[in-house]
Motif scaffolding. Structure first.
Motif, short mmCIF file in Angstrom:
data_model
loop_
_atom_site.label_atom_id
_atom_site.label_comp_id
_atom_site.label_asym_id
_atom_site.label_seq_id
_atom_site.Cartn_x
_atom_site.Cartn_y
_atom_site.Cartn_z
N ALA A 112 0.83 -1.20 0.00
CA ALA A 112 0.00 0.00 0.00
C ALA A 112 0.87 1.25 0.00
CB ALA A 112 -0.92 -0.01 1.21
N ALA A 113 1.94 1.25 0.80
CA ALA A 113 2.83 2.41 0.85
C ALA A 113 3.46 2.65 -0.52
CB ALA A 113 3.91 2.21 1.90
N LEU A 114 3.82 1.56 -1.18
CA LEU A 114 4.44 1.67 -2.51
C LEU A 114 3.46 2.27 -3.51
CD1 LEU A 114 6.75 0.85 -4.46
CD2 LEU A 114 5.53 -1.28 -4.80
N LEU A 115 2.22 1.74 -3.51
CA LEU A 115 1.21 2.25 -4.45
C LEU A 115 0.93 3.72 -4.17
CD1 LEU A 115 -1.25 -0.76 -4.48
CD2 LEU A 115 0.26 -0.03 -6.32
N HIS A 116 0.88 4.05 -2.87
CA HIS A 116 0.55 5.43 -2.49
C HIS A 116 1.62 6.40 -2.95
CE1 HIS A 116 -0.18 8.78 0.41
NE2 HIS A 116 -1.41 8.51 0.05
N THR A 117 2.89 5.97 -2.92
CA THR A 117 3.98 6.89 -3.28
C THR A 117 4.40 6.73 -4.74
OG1 THR A 117 5.56 5.25 -2.53
CG2 THR A 117 4.94 6.96 -0.96
N TRP A 118 3.71 5.83 -5.48
CA TRP A 118 4.17 5.48 -6.84
C TRP A 118 4.40 6.70 -7.71
CZ3 TRP A 118 5.14 0.39 -8.31
CH2 TRP A 118 5.49 0.21 -9.64
N VAL A 130 -4.71 8.43 -7.97
CA VAL A 130 -4.78 7.00 -8.27
C VAL A 130 -4.05 6.19 -7.21
CG1 VAL A 130 -4.31 5.25 -10.01
CG2 VAL A 130 -4.83 7.58 -10.69
N GLY A 131 -2.87 6.70 -6.79
CA GLY A 131 -2.07 5.97 -5.81
C GLY A 131 -2.83 5.75 -4.52
N TYR A 132 -3.49 6.81 -4.05
CA TYR A 132 -4.26 6.70 -2.81
C TYR A 132 -5.38 5.69 -2.97
CZ TYR A 132 -7.95 7.75 0.49
OH TYR A 132 -8.93 7.61 1.41
N SER A 133 -6.10 5.76 -4.10
CA SER A 133 -7.22 4.84 -4.30
C SER A 133 -6.74 3.41 -4.34
CB SER A 133 -7.94 5.15 -5.61
OG SER A 133 -8.12 6.53 -5.74
N ALA A 134 -5.64 3.15 -5.07
CA ALA A 134 -5.14 1.78 -5.18
C ALA A 134 -4.72 1.26 -3.80
CB ALA A 134 -3.96 1.74 -6.14
N ALA A 135 -4.00 2.11 -3.03
CA ALA A 135 -3.54 1.68 -1.71
C ALA A 135 -4.72 1.35 -0.81
CB ALA A 135 -2.67 2.76 -1.08
N THR A 136 -5.76 2.20 -0.87
CA THR A 136 -6.93 1.97 -0.03
C THR A 136 -7.64 0.69 -0.43
OG1 THR A 136 -7.13 4.34 0.08
CG2 THR A 136 -8.98 3.09 0.89
N MET A 137 -7.73 0.44 -1.77
CA MET A 137 -8.34 -0.81 -2.24
C MET A 137 -7.61 -2.01 -1.65
SD MET A 137 -10.68 -0.10 -4.54
CE MET A 137 -11.01 0.70 -6.08
N VAL A 138 -6.27 -1.98 -1.71
CA VAL A 138 -5.48 -3.11 -1.21
C VAL A 138 -5.77 -3.32 0.27
CG1 VAL A 138 -3.14 -3.85 -0.63
CG2 VAL A 138 -3.63 -2.94 -2.89
N LEU A 139 -5.71 -2.23 1.05
CA LEU A 139 -5.86 -2.37 2.51
C LEU A 139 -7.27 -2.79 2.89
CD1 LEU A 139 -3.77 0.72 3.60
CD2 LEU A 139 -3.16 -1.66 3.84
N LEU A 140 -8.27 -2.12 2.30
CA LEU A 140 -9.65 -2.45 2.68
C LEU A 140 -10.06 -3.81 2.12
CD1 LEU A 140 -11.44 1.00 2.46
CD2 LEU A 140 -10.39 -0.13 4.41
N GLY A 141 -9.53 -4.16 0.94
CA GLY A 141 -9.78 -5.50 0.40
C GLY A 141 -9.23 -6.56 1.33
#
Lengths: 476, 113
Positions: free
Chosen positions: A82-88, A395-406
């Protein structure tokens, strides 16, 4: 098996150093490492792998891999992902990803080490990495907060080392299994250091301001990985000895009430979340056999909360009540918050059910009561006005949130038995309802920007002395 | 021997208490070094409980009471880690000194906390 385990431990470190030389590979390599660890962790947790081995001879490094480590490794991998996606797309330098890789590697090794010395080395390196992550913006304020963390952790680990020396003196080994024959002062010293590193009760007072000052992504890493690494060894040691488990449970109970009470009166969202972390870490260690699932649930939910808070323009609850917040962020905050509260269909419900099933009735009652406090804290999110966001969320925030909440949703699969009885389902809906009612009645008026003197450096060090004295009393 | 062990514990305690009492950041960092020196000495003292001779066999049988090499070996790791943390803390203090020339921790705490 042993060779594979060693290769997997070394992978993040090798990758971290490689991508320092080849910065263009930074994000790709970090992604690969997170995915490999995710598979390894899932494999361990699902296949119930239970193995222990000693590298070199009798004074070598002893490792032990069990489902408990599996859960922690999965949490570690998902939060890094998630951190990686968020900072991508945010233009972080390769150095940041080096730190991410090292953080991941140290935490993984903590989760499988079974002797005091390899634990010491990894926790120390973890501390250094966390300092560098906090100080990454190179401004004075983060630098000071990072330095404060480094000093507290350094002093705690020196006490720990003293305890380890005393353990070695009596048993001539560093294995966890030698702790019981050790003198009580050794137990006190080691537990104190672990309580301070794991942010339990008054040992964790360094945490709130650290989370406020650190960048949101670093705060997410702290909540999802670093604190888990601190409490993991407490859970491991409690699993081995029932009388140490009793002492740890006492501190866990204290923390479970201490954290949420201060979270309830905090004005800053980030302080509120980190005081709530103090309480949740108590939940993690109160029932060591359930620690894995609880840590997974809390790590994912809290990381997602911190990432979401990072998208806000204001952090004070009073300002948020006037200005409102974008709808997607509000929804993410509510889902993650109610995940921690333990609403069914999110992993918090089975995690709480599993934790409670290992406790005595009076402890269950106390924890159920503490659940009302937690529910009140997170119900505050319901009362914040929401506005539709005009631009798309990053996009990064959305992807990270998807991973964590999923992950938070899928982790339900770990303990489906919790959904067996309708009574417990009904009982799980009561705290959120009461919490909602309390906030509606105006609990929020007690919020203030108050910040105790006990969060200053000298007092943090002094708290350790108090903890130590208390622990010596308990251990004798 | 008991005197030696007692002074080691006193060193650690003095280092720790000074870390609380001393206000200056540089002094705090130095006191932590004192504390860590005490811990290193503790490992060395514990190693000598079994004997004082270096465990190196110079041909033939070795029957002297020798010092335990394990604590001495593992404390090397701790020394290296301690050194790197000291260095990091000093670098951070150097950076902070630009805007806080007195390096008084209560003032820095008030400013940045």
């Amino acid at each position: 098996m042993t060779e594979l385990a060693i290769a997997w431990i070394l992978l993040p470190f090798v990758a971290g150093l490689t991508l320092y030389l080849l910065p263009s590979l930074a994000r790709g390599l970090t992604l690969a490492i997170a995915l490999v660890s995710l598979c390894v962790g899932l494999g361990i947790a699902i296949n119930q792998v239970n193995t222990a081995f000693v590298l070199l001879d009798s004074f070598g490094v002893s490792l032990s891999i069990d489902p408990l480590s599996g859960y922690f490794i999965v949490t570690n991998a998902l939060v890094i992902l998630a951190a990686l996606l968020h900072t991508w797309q945010e233009g972080y330098k390769a150095f940041f990803y080096v730190l991410l890789c090292l953080l991941h590697g140290c935490a993984n090794t903590v989760f499988i080490s079974a002797d005091f010395l390899s634990l010491y080395v990894n926790v120390e390196v973890l501390g250094i990495v966390v300092f560098l992550l906090i100080a990454y913006p190179r401004r004075d304020r983060p630098l000071w907060i990072g330095l404060r963390y480094l000093m507290v952790s350094n002093v705690a680990m020196l006490f720990y080392l003293m305890g380890v020396a005393l353990v070695y003196q009596t048993n001539h080994t560093f294995a966890f299994s030698a702790l019981m024959q050790a003198p009580p002062e050794a137990v006190a010293l080691i537990l104190m250091a672990l309580l301070a590193k794991g942010a339990i009760f008054i040992g964790g007072l360094w945490l709130p301001q650290t989370n406020v000052v650190a960048a949101p992504v670093v705060a997410a890493l702290l909540a999802g990985i670093v604190e888990n690494a601190g409490v993991f060894s407490l859970a491991r040691v409690s699993l081995l000895y029932s009388n140490i488990a009793d002492i740890v449970r006492l501190f866990a109970l204290a923390s479970i009430f201490f954290g949420p009470i201060f979270a309830l009166v905090a004005d800053d969202v980030r302080r509120m979340l980190s005081f709530s972390t103090l309480g949740q870490l108590g939940w993690v260690i109160i029932a060591p056999p359930a620690a894995g699932l609880y840590a997974l649930m809390h790590g994912l939910a809290k990381a997602s909360l911190f990432l979401s808070v990072g998208e806000l323009r204001h952090y004070r609850l009073s300002e948020l009540r006037q200005e409102g917040l974008p709808r997607p962020v509000a929804i993410a905050l509510m889902i993650a918050g109610y995940g921690i509260v333990g609403v069914p269909f999110l992993a918090g419900f089975p995690a709480k059910a599993l934790t409670l099933s290992y406790l005595d009735p009076w402890q269950q009652g106390l924890l159920y009561g503490a659940g009302f406090l937690t529910a009140t804290i997170y119900s505050k999110f319901l009362f914040l006005p929401r506005y539709p966001s005009k631009t798309l969320m990053p996009v990064g925030y959305s992807a990270a949130t998807m991973v964590l909440l999923g992950g938070l949703f899928l982790a339900n699969a770990a303990y489906m038995e919790a959904y067996g009885s309708g009574m417990s389902l009904l009982r799980a809906f009561l705290p959120p309802l009461v919490g909602w009612g309390l906030v509606a009645l105006g609990v929020s008026r007690w919020e203030s920007a108050w910040q105790g003197a006990w969060e200053r450096l000298e007092h943090l060090l002094g708290m350790m002395l108090l903890l130590l004295l208390g622990l010596v009393g308990l251990a004798l | 021997m008991i005197f030696l062990e007692a002074s080691v514990f006193v060193t650690i305690l003095v280092g720790f208490l000074a870390a609380i009492v001393k206000k200056n950041l540089l002094m705090k960092i130095v006191t932590m070094d004192v504390m860590s020196t005490g811990v290193v000495a503790l490992f060395v003292v514990i190693a000598t409980h079994s004997g004082l001779v270096t465990p190196i066999a110079r041909g033939g049988a070795f029957d002297a009471a020798y010092a335990d090499p394990v604590p001495q070996a593992v404390i090397l790791t701790a020394i290296v880690i301690g050194l790197s943390i000291q260095t990091l803390m000093l670098v951070a203090a150097m950076k902070l000194a630009r805007d806080n020339p007195t390096l008084e921790t209560p003032e820095i705490d008030q400013k940045y906390l």
